[in-house]
Structure formats: C-alpha cells, structure tokens
Design an enzyme around this catalytic site. Structure first.
Site, PDB file in Angstrom:
ATOM      1  N   SER A 170      47.441  66.785  85.096  1.00 54.08           N
ATOM      2  CA  SER A 170      47.554  65.662  86.024  1.00 54.08           C
ATOM      3  C   SER A 170      47.998  64.400  85.298  1.00 54.08           C
ATOM      4  CB  SER A 170      46.187  65.415  86.672  1.00 54.08           C
ATOM      5  OG  SER A 170      46.130  64.157  87.308  1.00 54.08           O
ATOM      6  N   TYR A 192      36.741  64.221  86.010  1.00 56.18           N
ATOM      7  CA  TYR A 192      37.851  65.098  86.409  1.00 56.18           C
ATOM      8  C   TYR A 192      39.020  64.937  85.442  1.00 56.18           C
ATOM      9  CZ  TYR A 192      42.285  66.171  88.647  1.00 56.18           C
ATOM     10  OH  TYR A 192      43.560  66.633  88.878  1.00 56.18           O
ATOM     11  N   LYS A 221      40.834  67.577  82.446  1.00 57.29           N
ATOM     12  CA  LYS A 221      42.264  67.882  82.291  1.00 57.29           C
ATOM     13  C   LYS A 221      42.710  67.579  80.858  1.00 57.29           C
ATOM     14  CE  LYS A 221      43.287  69.241  86.503  1.00 57.29           C
ATOM     15  NZ  LYS A 221      43.589  70.667  86.767  1.00 57.29           N
TER      16      LYS A 221
END
Length: 335
Positions: free
Chosen positions: A124, A149, A153
């Site tokens: 992302s 989050y 990643k």
C-alpha cells in the site's frame, strides 16, 4: 501458471482472479471469508466461465494451509490475505500483527518448503507515510507509518526483501496500491465493506443507496484545486491487470521489485463526488467536517516504473470508475 491467491474472494482478489483466468492461468483460492462471501466464487465463474478451486481456511492455520500446498503444485502466489481497516488496526493492533505478520510468515515458510519461488505481495502507498513529496516514487523507500495496518505492510515488505536476499532463486513483486475503486463491468463483483466504510467511494455508494444520510468531507481548506484532499484513484480492474503483469514478470526475473500502482494523477474529493453524481444522475448530500488527524493534502503515484518494467498503464478514468461502482451498487440493492 498455477497460482495460489490468498484472500481471493475479497475485493481486489476476486477481480484479480477474473483477470488471471482471462489470461490463461489456473487459480486456486484460499480465504477465511472474514471480509467476503463464498458466493463470490460463483460470480467469478459466471464472469470467467471457470470455477476456481476454493479452500476455506485461514493463513494462521498452518496445518490446513499446508494441505493446500500438498494437494497442488503451485508456480506462484499472489498474497492478498490481510486485515485492512486503518481505524480497526489502531483499536486492535495485536489482531492485525498476528494475522498480517504471523499469517504471512506461515505462507512464506510453506512457499519455501514446497519451493514456490514467485510472489506478488499486496502492499500500500501507506508505507510512504507523510515523509515524502508527491508524486511518490519507489526509490523513496519506506517512510514512517502512522497506524498498525500500515506498519504490517511495511514489515511484510522488509520480510520479503530479506527472504529473497537469503535465497537468490526467489522472485517477488511488491505492489504499492494507491486508492482502488470501481467494480467489474458486469456489476457482479465489487467492494462490500464491513461496517462504516473507511474509503471515499464506498461511503458515497452507501449514501446513494440510502444507507447513510450524507457524505462527510474531511476538510475543505487544503492547498488543492478546491480545498478538498486529493488522492490517486485507480480502477480495480486496472489494478487486477497489473497483478497479472506482475506475476508474469516475477516468473521471469529474480530478486525483489517494489512498484507503485496508480494512475499517476490525483482527483479531489469533490471531483470524485461530481463524477459519482454524473453516474447516478442526482445530487449527493454532503457536509464539510474538520480535517482528520494524519490526513495529507495530496497523494498520487509516480507510475514510471510500472510502465517501464511491467508495461502497465491504467486505462480507466474517474467517470468510468464511478459508473462501474454505481452499477455494482444498484445490483447489490436488488439482491
């Protein structure tokens, strides 16, 4: 190639399965259905004419995950399976670290054991944090993430890079997504978020569907074309096609490549809202709220590397993205 797609019934995963099948690849899906439905398998079959093999299991369940590897000889893996809600990750960080890190390590260990050398990882643009100027370039490296989050990643990117340094026969393409929106033109598959959507277009869709009273616009005093935040929105079908090119690239190259996937230009919140109004033929109510902490004014990709290495360039514009999203929203309302 025979490709394992983890999280293959999810939003991006399902569209990627359709494009993989269209390109002649064999697809096997692993998904725990945490954020999707088994009915997506039937919809993939309806679109593509092929019903992919499906295992309902969790990447944290290493024993059952290994059975998938025992029963199939894979050429490659595309890894989507991960929790992805920013706000939720702040509230339950340990759940995110367990699933997105420990689950991924299970997968990578099984790839090593069964000598599956080729990987595409779903990353992302959030890994850039707010440390860099736009357009974001892959050479910037990893920034300071602002939520668990994003950190998962970032950690996955580091793990994959180290894993491939340790074994020169491995190949990975890490795709840094910007803002996927839209739906398949059939209207059969699209984004169905759990609870209150974190992202702009699913929220607009719920307002149009009568599930919410108005769109909340987080700030209109940024230094942008109309004061609202600007993001790089990419059609989910374009993104899916980028995965096909990425896995084919991985199969013919060694090492690790990090590649942005976006359109290379930004659209403001109000521009997206106007495009959705054009698609649905009516005005959409909205209210301007205070800025959200952590939001940046502008975020869009430098897409030079995707064009050069993968031969990939996004095809859809914002009107097409919103039209396809609205078609899916209408079909969903009929079900």
């Amino acid at each position: 190639m025979k490709i394992l797609v983890t999280g293959g019934t999810g939003y991006i995963g399902s569209h990627t399965c359709v494009e993989l099948i269209a390109s002649g690849h064999e697809v096997v899906i692993v998904d725990n259905l945490y954020n999707s439905s088994a009915d997506v398998i039937n919809k993939i079959e309806k679109i593509s004419g092929v019903k992919p093999a499906f295992y309902q299991t969790d990447i944290l369940d290493k024993e059952n995950l290994e059975k998938v590897f025992q029963e199939n000889k894979f050429d490659a893996v595309i890894h989507f399976a991960g929790y992805k809600a920013v706000g939720e990750s702040v509230a339950i960080p340990l759940t995110y670290y367990e699933n997105n890190i420990a689950g991924s390590i299970n997968l990578y260990q099984l790839m090593k054991k069964y000598q599956v050398r080729n990987l595409v990882f779903s990353s992302s643009a959030t890994v850039y944090g707010d440390d860099f100027e736009v357009p974001f370039k892959e050479e910037y490296g990893l920034g300071t993430t602002t939520n668990p989050y994003g950190t998962t990643k970032k950690m996955n990117e580091m793990i994959i890079t180290d894993m491939n340094k340790a074994d020169e026969n491995n190949s990975a393409v890490i795709l840094r997504y910007f803002n996927p929106i839209g739906a398949h033109e059939s209207g059969l598959i699209g984004e169905v978020p759990n609870g209150i959507p974190n992202n702009l277009v699913p929220y607009i869709a719920q307002v149009v569907a009568g599930q919410r009273d108005f769109l909340r616009v987080w700030g209109n005093d940024y230094d942008t074309v109309d004061g609202t935040g600007v993001r790089d929105y990419i059609h989910v079908v374009d993104l899916a096609k980028a995965h096909v090119k990425a896995i084919e690239y991985a199969a013919s190259h060694k090492g690790t490549e990090v590649i942005n996937v976006g359109t290379g230009k930004g659209y403001s919140v109000m521009q997206v809202l106007k495009a959705y109004e054009k698609a649905c033929g009516k005005q959409i109510p909205y209210k301007v709220m205070d800025r959200r902490p952590g939001d940046i004014a502008v975020c869009y990709a430098d897409t030079t590397k995707a064009e050069k290495l993968l031969g990939f360039k996004a095809q859809y514009d914002i009107d097409e993205m919103c039209a396809d999203s609205y078609r899916f929203t209408c079909n969903l309302a009929k079900q």
